[in-house]
Scaffold this active site. Structure first.
Site, short mmCIF file in Angstrom:
data_model
loop_
_atom_site.label_atom_id
_atom_site.label_comp_id
_atom_site.label_asym_id
_atom_site.label_seq_id
_atom_site.Cartn_x
_atom_site.Cartn_y
_atom_site.Cartn_z
N ALA A 66 9.96 52.49 -78.66
CA ALA A 66 9.35 53.65 -79.32
C ALA A 66 10.43 54.52 -79.93
O ALA A 66 11.61 54.44 -79.54
CB ALA A 66 8.54 54.46 -78.31
N PRO A 120 17.55 52.12 -72.74
CA PRO A 120 18.07 53.30 -73.44
C PRO A 120 17.06 54.44 -73.36
O PRO A 120 16.02 54.41 -74.00
CB PRO A 120 18.26 52.80 -74.88
N ASP A 175 11.58 54.56 -73.40
CA ASP A 175 12.51 53.46 -73.70
C ASP A 175 12.63 53.36 -75.23
O ASP A 175 11.66 53.01 -75.91
CB ASP A 175 11.93 52.16 -73.11
N HIS A 176 13.80 53.66 -75.73
CA HIS A 176 13.99 53.73 -77.19
C HIS A 176 13.89 52.35 -77.84
O HIS A 176 13.83 52.22 -79.05
CB HIS A 176 15.34 54.37 -77.51
N ARG A 177 13.88 51.30 -77.05
CA ARG A 177 13.71 49.97 -77.64
C ARG A 177 12.29 49.79 -78.17
O ARG A 177 12.06 49.04 -79.10
CB ARG A 177 13.99 48.88 -76.59
#
Lengths: 220, 450
Positions: free
Chosen positions: B424, B231, B420-422
């Site tokens: 951060a 993501p 990567d929104h997973r």
């Protein structure tokens, strides 16, 4: 069957570089890490364990000048040592016989920190294991690994005779990327180029108080 | 019989040069007796015997390069019955080199590939790695099916068995369905709701078709995987690089003077010339130490975030072969000038097609710079398995309101951090970019942190 440091390729009078023999024997006997720091006492060319002498050394000049040729335990290409070099060696127990790069890097870090504590700042690692200031190599190192044992030895060029180095050594058959084809004179510098007041004996004294071998005792 | 494979000697070490045997065929050895001396790039290693027994075969000669994982000594340890051989063969099949693990293929004729191993000289194996070819996919034309350098040169993927999705030469898509599937599928997208792969409609005009090959295929696989699996979030900002640019240009002028004055034997005209990328890379390497989530990877198998304590910064390079990402290893430990040299050197190697695999791998963070071509903000795709990428736009002079409410002409660098929104969140990205901005806008801040 254990063999020496000689190689089948040697066809030239060459000796084993065994200045750290006592260091290694002590570590094997005690199981504790130990350090040896000493100025090199003569002019000599020291070949790596697998060095092809004729490719790396101008043997005619070396022979004509009576310069000794040694072969060390560790790898890498040939180097020229003279009394302007300070040798720093560490041997320590290390489980197994792998993890070479990790242990090698730890030794380099250890020496860089020691140099920094001694006032020689700005040193970083480049290439595989060179110690460098401002893109000039100021120390080379080698590493040897056997089961249960690791040995690291660095030659710090404090006040080296670069003219003789260029005279005795050919351009190496392999080089780190940052060398970019530079000649010995343009690639290598003595620490005193950056710290003019420094001498071999001064640096030996400063490092002697700051390099603690204990950090490697538990190396895996 | 015990087939002793060259063990893993250390991170990143894939091979060693055999310097000397301490044993000969027929010698009796005890466990831990020294077998031989190997040399990696800088280190020498005495390899001990893992078993007691009689040396049955030595599969290399001094001077040969031996790959990690290849059988180089055979020891008769007294277990030489058929069952033991079968077990050894099974062990070998489950413990081959990484590039051999990912491909399952029809069994080759036994006379060509005995015991499932590819016959090839160590130098040929190294050449294959350097060419990016999975040697297990190449049909050998040499004696007993041995793969030769000529086979590698002639290899275009057509004789390959089914491959992983990353095989750069795999264009035999129509044949793939009838062949066994790869063991280690890197990506499984089936079952994603609303995901639909549409066929291409008949073109309305003349077209030219070109198969995905080589680097283009690699880029396609990597970018598709990354954009689907991660993501992406983008955080954008502008950095005032007026002062640091002035410093850089002054430095380069001094270096040019030195070059004109006859600085000797350098490969480049201006060996000390620095680009803005070198400053950004040093700032990034320093900043990542405070923001480890951007120097991380996701381990999907264990559902863990892997924070890396080393800082290898890649930079995207446009080359005649396509996009490449050379890596400046340990960028945090090198001087600014050192990083500058490495960038220039690696970019040159990439452009000339001379760059090696180690110089393209091991990155922990990537910077992509489209500034030389143009554009403002860029939205880059993360270079998996990294967790973030920084995109640089073109430095432009812009009117800026400065501290005393005056409008000044300043040099502005647009930047975009994609992450990567997973691993951060947006606030962390904003803080990281703010720190980069501080370093690149304030020379003292920069000098104190790099």
């Amino acid at each position: 069957m254990t063999g020496g440091i000689q190689s089948k390729r040697d066809d030239f009078g060459i000796r084993s570089f065994d200045y750290d023999r006592q260091l290694l024997a002590g570590v094997k006997a005690t199981g504790a890490a130990d350090v040896s720091i000493y100025p090199f006492h003569r002019e000599a060319v020291v070949a790596g364990r697998g060095s092809r002498l004729d490719r790396e050394i101008r043997l005619d000049r070396v022979q004509a000048d009576g310069v000794a040729v040694y072969r060390r335990m560790g790898g890498g290409c040939s180097v020229f040592l003279d009394p302007g070099n300070l040798i720093v060696s560490i041997a320590f127990p290390a489980e197994g016989f792998g993890g070479i790069q990790t242990l090698f890097d730890r030794c380099s870090d250890w020496l860089i920190r020691g140099l920094s504590d001694a006032g020689v700042s700005g040193v970083y690692q480049d290439g595989i294991s060179d110690l460098v200031i401002a893109d000039r190599k100021i120390a080379g190192s080698c590493f040897y690994r056997a089961k249960g044992l690791a040995y690291y030895s660095a030659a710090i060029l404090v006040t080296p005779d670069l003219a003789k180095m260029a005279s005795y050594l050919r351009h190496p058959p392999r080089e780190p990327a940052y060398r970019q084809g530079r000649s010995h004179a343009a690639f290598v510098a003595g620490v005193n180029f950056f710290y003019p007041e420094l001498t071999v004996s001064t640096l030996a004294r400063l490092l002697g108080n700051r390099l603690d071998p204990a950090f490697m005792d538990a190396a895996a | 019989m015990f087939e002793f494979k060259l063990p893993d000697l250390g991170e990143g070490i894939h091979e060693g040069e055999l310097l000397q045997w301490h044993v000969a065929v027929g010698d009796t050895v005890k466990e831990d007796d020294p077998l031989c001396e190997m040399e990696t790039d800088k280190a020498a290693v005495t390899i001990p015997s893992p078993r007691a027994g009689v040396i049955s075969a030595l599969n290399a000669s001094p001077g040969d390069t031996v790959d990690v994982g290849s059988v180089f000594v055979v020891i008769d340890d007294g277990s030489g019955d058929a069952a033991a051989k079968e077990k050894a063969a099974q062990e070998e099949a489950s413990d081959t080199a990484p590039q051999e693990k990912n491909a399952s293929r029809p069994d080759p004729p036994s006379e060509q590939r005995p015991k499932g191993r590819v016959l090839a000289a160590p130098a040929t194996r190294r050449l294959a790695r350097e060419m990016g070819i999975d040697i297990t996919q190449v049909s050998g034309s040499g004696p007993g099916g041995r793969v030769t350098p000529e086979d590698l040169n002639a290899y275009d993927g057509a004789d390959a068995g089914p491959d992983t999705a990353e095989n750069p030469e795999d264009t035999a898509a129509e044949d793939r369905a009838s062949e066994p599937k790869a063991v280690a599928e890197p990506l499984e997208v089936s079952g994603i709701p609303f995901l639909e792969v549409q066929g291409l409609a008949t073109p309305d005009g003349p077209v030219e078709r070109e198969p995905f090959r080589s680097l283009r295929n690699k880029v396609a696989v990597k970018m598709t995987s990354s954009s689907i699996l991660m993501p992406h979030v983008a955080h954008m900002d502008d950095i005032d690089v007026t002062d640091i640019e002035a410093q850089r240009l002054a430095y380069n002028l001094r270096q040019a003077d030195k070059s004109d004055a006859g600085r000797e034997e350098t490969a480049e005209k201006n060996p000390g010339k620095l680009t803005l990328l070198a400053f950004v890379m040093k700032a990034v390497a320093a900043g990542l130490k405070d923001y480890p989530m951007f120097n991380a990877s996701v381990d999907l198998s264990s559902r863990e975030i892997v924070y890396k304590k080393y800082y290898n910064i890649g930079f995207a390079a446009d080359t005649p072969r396509g996009l490449m990402v050379p890596v400046v290893h340990d960028a945090d430990r090198q001087s600014l000038a050192g990083v500058g040299y490495r960038i220039r050197h690696l970019a040159g190697l990439a452009r000339n097609g001379e760059i090696s695999v180690p110089e393209l791998t091991g990155g922990t963070f990537t910077i992509t710079n489209v500034g030389a071509i143009g554009g403002t903000h860029v939205f880059p795709i993360i270079n998996a398995p990294e967790s973030a990428i920084l995109g640089l736009g073109r430095v432009e002079k812009r009117p800026v309101v400065v501290g005393d409410d005056k409008i000044r002409v300043r040099k502005i660098l647009p930047v975009t951090l994609c992450f990567d929104h997973r691993v951060a969140d947006g606030a962390q990205a904003a803080a990281f970019v703010r720190d980069l901005k501080d370093m690149l806008e304030n020379r003292l801040e920069f000098m104190s942190r790099i």
